[in-house]
Write a protein that holds these residues in place. Sequence first.
Motif, PDB file in Angstrom:
ATOM      1  N   ILE A 151       0.883  -1.173   0.000  1.00  0.00           N
ATOM      2  CA  ILE A 151       0.000   0.000   0.000  1.00  0.00           C
ATOM      3  C   ILE A 151       0.915   1.216   0.000  1.00  0.00           C
ATOM      4  O   ILE A 151       1.741   1.383   0.906  1.00  0.00           O
ATOM      5  N   ARG A 152       0.775   2.065  -1.012  1.00  0.00           N
ATOM      6  CA  ARG A 152       1.672   3.204  -1.160  1.00  0.00           C
ATOM      7  C   ARG A 152       0.881   4.506  -1.263  1.00  0.00           C
ATOM      8  O   ARG A 152      -0.077   4.601  -2.032  1.00  0.00           O
ATOM      9  N   ILE A 153       1.310   5.481  -0.498  1.00  0.00           N
ATOM     10  CA  ILE A 153       0.719   6.824  -0.553  1.00  0.00           C
ATOM     11  C   ILE A 153       1.812   7.792  -0.992  1.00  0.00           C
ATOM     12  O   ILE A 153       2.928   7.783  -0.440  1.00  0.00           O
ATOM     13  N   GLY A 154       1.512   8.634  -1.975  1.00  0.00           N
ATOM     14  CA  GLY A 154       2.500   9.573  -2.483  1.00  0.00           C
ATOM     15  C   GLY A 154       1.945  10.972  -2.643  1.00  0.00           C
ATOM     16  O   GLY A 154       0.726  11.168  -2.781  1.00  0.00           O
ATOM     17  N   LYS A 155       2.832  11.940  -2.616  1.00  0.00           N
ATOM     18  CA  LYS A 155       2.469  13.349  -2.801  1.00  0.00           C
ATOM     19  C   LYS A 155       3.531  14.001  -3.671  1.00  0.00           C
ATOM     20  O   LYS A 155       4.734  13.766  -3.502  1.00  0.00           O
ATOM     21  N   ASP A 156       3.069  14.774  -4.659  1.00  0.00           N
ATOM     22  CA  ASP A 156       4.027  15.504  -5.487  1.00  0.00           C
ATOM     23  C   ASP A 156       3.728  16.990  -5.437  1.00  0.00           C
ATOM     24  O   ASP A 156       2.590  17.414  -5.204  1.00  0.00           O
ATOM     25  N   TRP A 157       4.750  17.770  -5.645  1.00  0.00           N
ATOM     26  CA  TRP A 157       4.637  19.219  -5.741  1.00  0.00           C
ATOM     27  C   TRP A 157       5.077  19.625  -7.145  1.00  0.00           C
ATOM     28  O   TRP A 157       6.287  19.606  -7.454  1.00  0.00           O
ATOM     29  N   ASN A 158       4.074  19.907  -7.998  1.00  0.00           N
ATOM     30  CA  ASN A 158       4.309  20.306  -9.390  1.00  0.00           C
ATOM     31  C   ASN A 158       5.098  19.260 -10.172  1.00  0.00           C
ATOM     32  O   ASN A 158       5.887  19.605 -11.064  1.00  0.00           O
ATOM     33  N   GLN A 159       4.909  17.983  -9.840  1.00  0.00           N
ATOM     34  CA  GLN A 159       5.594  16.889 -10.530  1.00  0.00           C
ATOM     35  C   GLN A 159       7.120  17.059 -10.504  1.00  0.00           C
ATOM     36  O   GLN A 159       7.831  16.532 -11.350  1.00  0.00           O
ATOM     37  N   LYS A 160       7.605  17.751  -9.493  1.00  0.00           N
ATOM     38  CA  LYS A 160       9.038  18.008  -9.388  1.00  0.00           C
ATOM     39  C   LYS A 160       9.621  17.418  -8.112  1.00  0.00           C
ATOM     40  O   LYS A 160      10.691  16.811  -8.135  1.00  0.00           O
ATOM     41  N   TYR A 161       8.925  17.617  -7.007  1.00  0.00           N
ATOM     42  CA  TYR A 161       9.356  17.066  -5.729  1.00  0.00           C
ATOM     43  C   TYR A 161       8.324  16.030  -5.285  1.00  0.00           C
ATOM     44  O   TYR A 161       7.109  16.241  -5.435  1.00  0.00           O
ATOM     45  N   TRP A 162       8.827  14.933  -4.678  1.00  0.00           N
ATOM     46  CA  TRP A 162       7.974  13.800  -4.374  1.00  0.00           C
ATOM     47  C   TRP A 162       8.261  13.282  -2.970  1.00  0.00           C
ATOM     48  O   TRP A 162       9.399  13.305  -2.502  1.00  0.00           O
ATOM     49  N   LEU A 163       7.208  12.779  -2.336  1.00  0.00           N
ATOM     50  CA  LEU A 163       7.342  12.134  -1.033  1.00  0.00           C
ATOM     51  C   LEU A 163       6.398  10.943  -1.013  1.00  0.00           C
ATOM     52  O   LEU A 163       5.226  11.068  -1.378  1.00  0.00           O
ATOM     53  N   GLY A 164       6.921   9.780  -0.603  1.00  0.00           N
ATOM     54  CA  GLY A 164       6.108   8.575  -0.620  1.00  0.00           C
ATOM     55  C   GLY A 164       6.304   7.732   0.621  1.00  0.00           C
ATOM     56  O   GLY A 164       7.382   7.717   1.238  1.00  0.00           O
ATOM     57  N   LEU A 165       5.242   7.018   1.003  1.00  0.00           N
ATOM     58  CA  LEU A 165       5.256   6.081   2.117  1.00  0.00           C
ATOM     59  C   LEU A 165       4.674   4.775   1.622  1.00  0.00           C
ATOM     60  O   LEU A 165       3.576   4.752   1.055  1.00  0.00           O
ATOM     61  N   SER A 166       5.401   3.676   1.841  1.00  0.00           N
ATOM     62  CA  SER A 166       4.946   2.374   1.360  1.00  0.00           C
ATOM     63  C   SER A 166       4.999   1.356   2.485  1.00  0.00           C
ATOM     64  O   SER A 166       5.986   1.279   3.237  1.00  0.00           O
ATOM     65  N   ILE A 167       3.922   0.577   2.614  1.00  0.00           N
ATOM     66  CA  ILE A 167       3.840  -0.529   3.570  1.00  0.00           C
ATOM     67  C   ILE A 167       3.833  -1.807   2.750  1.00  0.00           C
ATOM     68  O   ILE A 167       2.895  -2.052   1.985  1.00  0.00           O
ATOM     69  N   GLU A 168       4.882  -2.643   2.890  1.00  0.00           N
ATOM     70  CA  GLU A 168       5.109  -3.734   1.956  1.00  0.00           C
ATOM     71  C   GLU A 168       5.184  -5.089   2.663  1.00  0.00           C
ATOM     72  O   GLU A 168       5.601  -5.182   3.817  1.00  0.00           O
ATOM     73  N   ASP A 169       4.801  -6.124   1.906  1.00  0.00           N
ATOM     74  CA  ASP A 169       4.756  -7.482   2.419  1.00  0.00           C
ATOM     75  C   ASP A 169       6.122  -7.919   2.947  1.00  0.00           C
ATOM     76  O   ASP A 169       7.122  -7.846   2.233  1.00  0.00           O
ATOM     77  N   PRO A 170       6.205  -8.409   4.207  1.00  0.00           N
ATOM     78  CA  PRO A 170       7.505  -8.763   4.776  1.00  0.00           C
ATOM     79  C   PRO A 170       7.830 -10.242   4.602  1.00  0.00           C
ATOM     80  O   PRO A 170       6.971 -11.114   4.666  1.00  0.00           O
ATOM     81  N   GLN A 171       9.073 -10.533   4.324  1.00  0.00           N
ATOM     82  CA  GLN A 171       9.646 -11.874   4.392  1.00  0.00           C
ATOM     83  C   GLN A 171      11.107 -11.686   4.774  1.00  0.00           C
ATOM     84  O   GLN A 171      11.641 -10.585   4.678  1.00  0.00           O
ATOM     85  N   ALA A 172      11.749 -12.764   5.208  1.00  0.00           N
ATOM     86  CA  ALA A 172      13.145 -12.666   5.624  1.00  0.00           C
ATOM     87  C   ALA A 172      13.907 -13.892   5.153  1.00  0.00           C
ATOM     88  O   ALA A 172      13.342 -14.981   5.026  1.00  0.00           O
ATOM     89  N   THR A 173      15.195 -13.703   4.892  1.00  0.00           N
ATOM     90  CA  THR A 173      16.093 -14.813   4.596  1.00  0.00           C
ATOM     91  C   THR A 173      16.996 -15.026   5.803  1.00  0.00           C
ATOM     92  O   THR A 173      17.428 -14.061   6.447  1.00  0.00           O
ATOM     93  N   VAL A 174      17.254 -16.299   6.127  1.00  0.00           N
ATOM     94  CA  VAL A 174      18.003 -16.657   7.334  1.00  0.00           C
ATOM     95  C   VAL A 174      19.231 -17.458   6.936  1.00  0.00           C
ATOM     96  O   VAL A 174      19.141 -18.404   6.142  1.00  0.00           O
ATOM     97  N   GLY A 175      20.390 -17.087   7.458  1.00  0.00           N
ATOM     98  CA  GLY A 175      21.633 -17.812   7.217  1.00  0.00           C
ATOM     99  C   GLY A 175      22.275 -18.219   8.527  1.00  0.00           C
ATOM    100  O   GLY A 175      22.219 -17.474   9.517  1.00  0.00           O
TER     101      GLY A 175
END
Length: 628
Positions: free
Chosen positions: A337-361
């Motif tokens: 789920i991503r929320i973004g905001k732009d200012w005149n298509q020049k400056y951008w700010l985004g927040l994303s909540i993404e599916d988690p998984q992990a690799t273990v060694g």
Amino acid sequence: MTSAVSQNRTSKKKLETRLLIGTAIFCMFNKPVLGWADDAQELAAIKAQMRRLAAQVEAIEQRQAHKQGLPKTRTASTRAGHVGSTNTITARNGGFTAQPQGLSSGPVDPSIRFSPDMAPPRTATAGLPFKSQTAGGGPLGFQWMPEADDPQKTRSNIDLSSSSPQAITQTAVDTLPPIFSIGGISVRLGGFVELSNIWRSSNMSSGPATAWGNFPYANSPNHGLDEERLSAQLSRMSVLMEANPSKSVRLQAYVESDFAGAAGTSNSVQISGYTPRMRQGYFTFTEKDWGFHLLMGQAWSLATNYAKGILPRQEQLPAVTDNNQIPGISFTRVPQIRIGKDWNQKYWLGLSIEDPQATVGFSSSIASGDTLPAAYGQAHGARVYYSNAGGVLLNSATQYTDNPVPDIIVKGAADTSFGHYEVFGLARWFRSLSVAPGASTTKKHTTFGGGVGAGMTMPLGTKKLQLAGNVLAGDGIGRYGPTLLPDTTFNGRGQLSPVPEMMGSLGLIGHPTSSVLLYTYGGVETAGRKRYMGADGHQYGYGVTDLDLGGCDIEFGTCNAQTRTLASLTAGGWWHFMQGHYGSVMAGLQYTYIRKFAFRGNDGAGNSVYPTTEGNTVYVTFRYLPFQ
């Protein structure tokens, strides 16, 4: 009476004779013309006259409405692809007459809609059109969209001037015209059919995606056994559906799929029946006046480098064939789920909540539910639980880690005349259960990881040469790199401990001609140490330095080396050598050299050893892009 009838017959015969003579003279003194060309020219002239008349009708209606104080009439001239008004246009004796029906604000008469003008064929052998376009809508509002370009033009939609051309890295569906509409939704189709010939210097039994961290050491018989494979699995299809409820609101749904799935019955013996899989599937909501953007579904991670802004299908992906990209870049392709905001298509700010998984060694094989080696000062080790086999609608042959919350990414970006630049932060959480020595119940452990990253894409003094790069550093970020270094390992208490890591890449992309793209990339991924001292005096965890690695250079020897660093160099190019109304054809050539370095070990006699191995891959690829 008889005389009158006779005279009429005589007059009729004379008239017919004159018509025959006139027709013969006309044919003799006029040059032969193509019927198709005449039809097309006449049709273009008729349409042009209809447009002029429609504009005149609109102007008259507006003047009448203004005089009578009525609201302005909405006509077809204000809508793309429509010509007409509330009047009816009829043909009389080769001309046209507008028949006013009074002012009306009702819908436009669809009977005067028509496809764009078509240039007349130049030769008598010109082919007939294959697609028929009707004037009215079909059932459920289905309607073929009009042709966008003159059929005599052969301009391709493929643009190789970008540092990450969508025709290569994505499906370039945004640059294509709509194929048809359903109600108020336009539908665009994209994709390509691909065949790749893949050669690797070591046999990895892999399809068109190279597991960069799996190149074997010399102890494996596969080390010196090369691999040759043909594959069409990366053939790809995409659909982009778009609606515009208002001038400032845009809704989009995008689905992208290829055939890189491998079901339990898939094989290459008699039928290479590899299954379709979801690459991307998401919808977006955009409010242009607010500069607000919302994405929900499966897409490239916000941690991926972008060529412009932070919008989907604008990712800065290497222009390579290998489906596992190149070592050093940062990416995942997961639900979010991503929320973004732009200012005149020049400056951008985004927040994303993404599916988690992990690799273990770990320095030895530890499955979920196994007991760890005892830590220093303890008689027994802790039992750990950190993953489970997939359940309903998940892969039962794959382990899924027990992460408590999604990954969170925050990114800021700026588009300037000197290029695109971005920075981002990544936060992750890892969870495990452990049973302490002597205990009979589990205890939950949650640890924090994350990192910071940056990316850029910039021209080097000319549009024909660009530089693209990215970097990401932190703890527990291994899943964001193509080599899949481990995110975590275990400490002596059974907790997941994030491994320190860093990854980065730098690419130079050139465009010597409009139909040729050349590139070279360098990439590196490296991991640090996280270990604990065992009760037996040995190290355990990741990055230990007391393993016996003397067999890594001996065929059939034992080698448990842990990867410290992978470095690669990739070079290649694409040639767009055919284009037309039938689509486009491209050919690509790619070479990658990779070097793998292990953590230091010993040879069993107290001498230090540093196992290394290397690998080479070559891709020769052909793609047919029917929609471009």
